[in-house]
Design a protein around this motif. Structure first.
Motif, PDB file in Angstrom:
ATOM      1  N   ILE A 188       0.844  -1.193   0.000  1.00  0.00           N
ATOM      2  CA  ILE A 188       0.000   0.000   0.000  1.00  0.00           C
ATOM      3  C   ILE A 188       0.879   1.243   0.000  1.00  0.00           C
ATOM      4  N   GLU A 189       0.564   2.190  -0.888  1.00  0.00           N
ATOM      5  CA  GLU A 189       1.278   3.468  -0.878  1.00  0.00           C
ATOM      6  C   GLU A 189       0.838   4.273   0.348  1.00  0.00           C
ATOM      7  N   ILE A 190       1.807   4.795   1.060  1.00  0.00           N
ATOM      8  CA  ILE A 190       1.523   5.552   2.276  1.00  0.00           C
ATOM      9  C   ILE A 190       1.604   7.051   1.980  1.00  0.00           C
ATOM     10  N   ARG A 191       0.499   7.727   2.191  1.00  0.00           N
ATOM     11  CA  ARG A 191       0.466   9.179   2.021  1.00  0.00           C
ATOM     12  C   ARG A 191      -0.199   9.767   3.263  1.00  0.00           C
ATOM     13  N   HIS A 192       0.631  10.224   4.185  1.00  0.00           N
ATOM     14  CA  HIS A 192       0.110  10.760   5.443  1.00  0.00           C
ATOM     15  C   HIS A 192      -0.438  12.175   5.259  1.00  0.00           C
ATOM     16  N   CYS A 193      -1.440  12.489   6.049  1.00  0.00           N
ATOM     17  CA  CYS A 193      -1.929  13.869   6.103  1.00  0.00           C
ATOM     18  C   CYS A 193      -2.014  14.309   7.564  1.00  0.00           C
ATOM     19  N   LEU A 194      -1.917  15.593   7.785  1.00  0.00           N
ATOM     20  CA  LEU A 194      -2.142  16.168   9.113  1.00  0.00           C
ATOM     21  C   LEU A 194      -3.618  16.517   9.190  1.00  0.00           C
ATOM     22  N   MET A 195      -4.283  16.004  10.208  1.00  0.00           N
ATOM     23  CA  MET A 195      -5.729  16.240  10.341  1.00  0.00           C
ATOM     24  C   MET A 195      -6.043  16.835  11.713  1.00  0.00           C
ATOM     25  N   GLY A 196      -7.149  17.545  11.774  1.00  0.00           N
ATOM     26  CA  GLY A 196      -7.583  18.142  13.033  1.00  0.00           C
ATOM     27  C   GLY A 196      -9.083  18.349  13.029  1.00  0.00           C
ATOM     28  N   LEU A 197      -9.583  19.050  14.036  1.00  0.00           N
ATOM     29  CA  LEU A 197     -11.021  19.312  14.105  1.00  0.00           C
ATOM     30  C   LEU A 197     -11.452  20.243  12.971  1.00  0.00           C
ATOM     31  N   LYS A 198     -12.722  20.231  12.660  1.00  0.00           N
ATOM     32  CA  LYS A 198     -13.259  21.100  11.610  1.00  0.00           C
ATOM     33  C   LYS A 198     -12.904  22.556  11.917  1.00  0.00           C
ATOM     34  N   GLY A 199     -12.348  23.238  10.931  1.00  0.00           N
ATOM     35  CA  GLY A 199     -11.984  24.629  11.080  1.00  0.00           C
ATOM     36  C   GLY A 199     -10.585  24.871  11.620  1.00  0.00           C
ATOM     37  N   ALA A 200      -9.898  23.803  12.033  1.00  0.00           N
ATOM     38  CA  ALA A 200      -8.554  23.962  12.586  1.00  0.00           C
ATOM     39  C   ALA A 200      -7.562  24.351  11.489  1.00  0.00           C
ATOM     40  N   GLN A 201      -6.621  25.237  11.844  1.00  0.00           N
ATOM     41  CA  GLN A 201      -5.549  25.656  10.957  1.00  0.00           C
ATOM     42  C   GLN A 201      -4.226  25.083  11.489  1.00  0.00           C
ATOM     43  N   LEU A 202      -3.224  25.068  10.614  1.00  0.00           N
ATOM     44  CA  LEU A 202      -1.912  24.571  11.026  1.00  0.00           C
ATOM     45  C   LEU A 202      -1.393  25.335  12.236  1.00  0.00           C
ATOM     46  N   SER A 203      -1.660  26.623  12.269  1.00  0.00           N
ATOM     47  CA  SER A 203      -1.183  27.467  13.385  1.00  0.00           C
ATOM     48  C   SER A 203      -1.847  27.110  14.715  1.00  0.00           C
ATOM     49  N   ASP A 204      -2.993  26.412  14.669  1.00  0.00           N
ATOM     50  CA  ASP A 204      -3.691  26.029  15.895  1.00  0.00           C
ATOM     51  C   ASP A 204      -3.073  24.807  16.564  1.00  0.00           C
ATOM     52  N   ILE A 205      -2.385  23.975  15.767  1.00  0.00           N
ATOM     53  CA  ILE A 205      -1.919  22.670  16.255  1.00  0.00           C
ATOM     54  C   ILE A 205      -0.691  22.831  17.155  1.00  0.00           C
ATOM     55  N   LYS A 206      -0.833  22.357  18.412  1.00  0.00           N
ATOM     56  CA  LYS A 206       0.265  22.396  19.381  1.00  0.00           C
ATOM     57  C   LYS A 206       0.770  20.989  19.719  1.00  0.00           C
ATOM     58  N   THR A 207      -0.078  19.985  19.527  1.00  0.00           N
ATOM     59  CA  THR A 207       0.279  18.592  19.825  1.00  0.00           C
ATOM     60  C   THR A 207      -0.199  17.710  18.688  1.00  0.00           C
ATOM     61  N   VAL A 208       0.652  16.782  18.260  1.00  0.00           N
ATOM     62  CA  VAL A 208       0.271  15.868  17.190  1.00  0.00           C
ATOM     63  C   VAL A 208       0.468  14.430  17.669  1.00  0.00           C
ATOM     64  N   TYR A 209      -0.496  13.577  17.364  1.00  0.00           N
ATOM     65  CA  TYR A 209      -0.472  12.169  17.751  1.00  0.00           C
ATOM     66  C   TYR A 209      -0.325  11.295  16.501  1.00  0.00           C
ATOM     67  N   SER A 210       0.473  10.227  16.625  1.00  0.00           N
ATOM     68  CA  SER A 210       0.599   9.277  15.519  1.00  0.00           C
ATOM     69  C   SER A 210       1.461   8.103  15.960  1.00  0.00           C
ATOM     70  N   HIS A 211       1.534   7.110  15.116  1.00  0.00           N
ATOM     71  CA  HIS A 211       2.423   5.964  15.348  1.00  0.00           C
ATOM     72  C   HIS A 211       3.873   6.447  15.218  1.00  0.00           C
ATOM     73  N   PRO A 212       4.814   5.871  15.995  1.00  0.00           N
ATOM     74  CA  PRO A 212       6.213   6.324  15.936  1.00  0.00           C
ATOM     75  C   PRO A 212       6.807   6.327  14.529  1.00  0.00           C
ATOM     76  N   GLN A 213       6.480   5.317  13.722  1.00  0.00           N
ATOM     77  CA  GLN A 213       7.018   5.275  12.356  1.00  0.00           C
ATOM     78  C   GLN A 213       6.467   6.418  11.527  1.00  0.00           C
ATOM     79  N   SER A 214       5.196   6.742  11.712  1.00  0.00           N
ATOM     80  CA  SER A 214       4.598   7.836  10.947  1.00  0.00           C
ATOM     81  C   SER A 214       5.197   9.171  11.348  1.00  0.00           C
ATOM     82  N   LEU A 215       5.494   9.317  12.643  1.00  0.00           N
ATOM     83  CA  LEU A 215       6.160  10.539  13.102  1.00  0.00           C
ATOM     84  C   LEU A 215       7.553  10.647  12.480  1.00  0.00           C
ATOM     85  N   MET A 216       8.255   9.505  12.407  1.00  0.00           N
ATOM     86  CA  MET A 216       9.589   9.499  11.814  1.00  0.00           C
ATOM     87  C   MET A 216       9.519   9.810  10.315  1.00  0.00           C
ATOM     88  N   GLN A 217       8.537   9.232   9.652  1.00  0.00           N
ATOM     89  CA  GLN A 217       8.383   9.468   8.215  1.00  0.00           C
ATOM     90  C   GLN A 217       8.016  10.928   7.921  1.00  0.00           C
TER      91      GLN A 217
END
Length: 375
Positions: A188-217
């Motif tokens: 499977i081709e892996i194409r990660h995206c950053l997601m958040g609540l409806k209306g959230a902007q990149l500037s709003d994000i202070k904490t991001v959750y993911s699998h360790p490999q995805s964080l590394m990638q």
């Protein structure tokens, strides 16, 4: 003597070596006949070790001792391979405990995957089995292996390798622990995206959750936004689910766009993993020793003697039988310091005579050999 004359002398010696080699192999063939008639094993470790010491003692320098022991080690290796071949010709190659099947029962099977809805494992499962597959998810890789073992599922879909992050080591360890076997694979081709609540902007994000490999990638993207705190989760889909449930606009998750869709999140930025060609290989595992007709890849694991040249001699079985080895990995063996278990992929089918011959030799000479699957 000049160089030309010396080469003439070497040619004479080489001719004698070839004649003696062929004579030795003729005798080895007779040894094979005797062992076949009397049910003797091909590999006699004590005899070979005594032989190597004896020929080494005949030399007149330490340099020649090392060389002659290596030469005779190869001679005995070729002798064994000839004997394995003769055993196969006499129908004594041994039956492998795997049954060939023509197809999988997609309509009536139950499939499990690790994670939650929206995980890449679910995407791989639907790609392999179809969108209407009867499925359920479990929390850990071990849980997936366990439900296979107790019969709650017919198949499990597990990630084993990523093109940028490397192997999923836990899967390799679980394949040796459980009596489950690989029946297929899906990339499977892996194409990660950053997601958040409806209306959230990149500037709003202070904490991001993911699998360790995805964080590394996604490390390049995250390093460009160094103020974002990174927290590891067992699975990307779990990360998306947490963000959706916490309803905190400062939280984001990295994962698939499918996870964003399932949990009602908004994709803030696509393609946050830096590699243009990032893929994960998933294996399809079952608790039955079966393989599909036409299968072309074999996975094995083995433990070998902890001594010089062991791996070299094991690899010679692939060379002699003209088998293409496509992958080799090692994992430390628990409670045995600095000893390793080797995992090997190679091209072939369990019904091929060359494969049977190679596996016969490996089984006799390795401390442990397990066929993980033919798919």
């Amino acid at each position: 003597m000049d160089l030309k004359d010396l080469r003439v002398e070497i040619d004479k010696v080489d001719k004698l070596i070839v004649e003696l080699y062929e004579k030795r192999m003729d005798i080895a063939s007779q040894v094979a006949d005797y062992k076949i008639a009397n049910g003797k094993k091909v590999y006699d470790k004590e005899r070979e070790e005594a032989k190597l010491k004896a020929v080494g003692d005949m030399t007149h320098s330490e340099f020649n001792r090392v060389g002659i022991e290596e030469l005779f080690s190869q001679l005995m290796s070729m002798s064994r391979k000839l004997q394995y071949q003769k055993l196969a010709e006499h129908g004594a190659s041994g039956r492998l405990p795997f049954i060939r099947i023509d197809s999988l029962d997609y309509a009536n099977c139950r499939v499990c995957y690790q994670g939650a809805e929206g995980a890449y494992s679910e995407i791989a499962m639907k790609k392999f089995f179809g969108k209407d597959v009867h499925s359920f998810h479990v929390e850990t890789f071990r849980d997936a292996m366990a439900v296979l073992e107790d019969g709650s599922a017919d198949y499990a879909v597990l990630p084993i390798e990523n093109s940028t992050a490397g192997i999923v080591s836990e899967i390799y360890d679980l394949l040796t622990e459980y009596e489950n076997y690989i029946i297929g694979e899906q990339i499977i081709e892996i194409r990660h995206c950053l997601m958040g609540l409806k209306g959230a902007q990149l500037s709003d994000i202070k904490t991001v959750y993911s699998h360790p490999q995805s964080l590394m990638q996604s490390s390049k993207f995250l390093s460009e936004h160094g103020d974002i705190k990174q927290i590891s989760m067992k699975n990307n889909a779990f990360a998306a689910k947490k963000v959706a449930e916490d309803k905190d606009i400062t939280q984001g998750a990295i994962g698939s766009s499918l996870a964003a869709e399932i949990y009602g999140l908004e994709v803030i930025q696509e393609g946050v993993n830096q590699a243009d060609s990032n893929s994960t290989r998933f294996i399809i595992v079952t608790n039955q020793k079966v393989f599909l007709k036409g299968a072309g890849k074999i996975s094995i694991c083995m433990e070998i003697p902890h001594e010089a040249g062991s791996l070299y001699h094991m690899m010679s079985h692939f060379i002699y039988n003209n088998l293409n080895m496509t992958k080799i990995e090692s994992r430390p063996i628990e409670d045995r310091n600095w000893e390793y278990r080797f995992f090997i992929d190679f091209d072939g089918n369990l019904e091929d005579s060359a494969v049977k011959n190679a596996l016969r030799g490996l089984r006799e000479e390795a401390k442990m050999l397990k066929i993980l699957g033919n798919y």
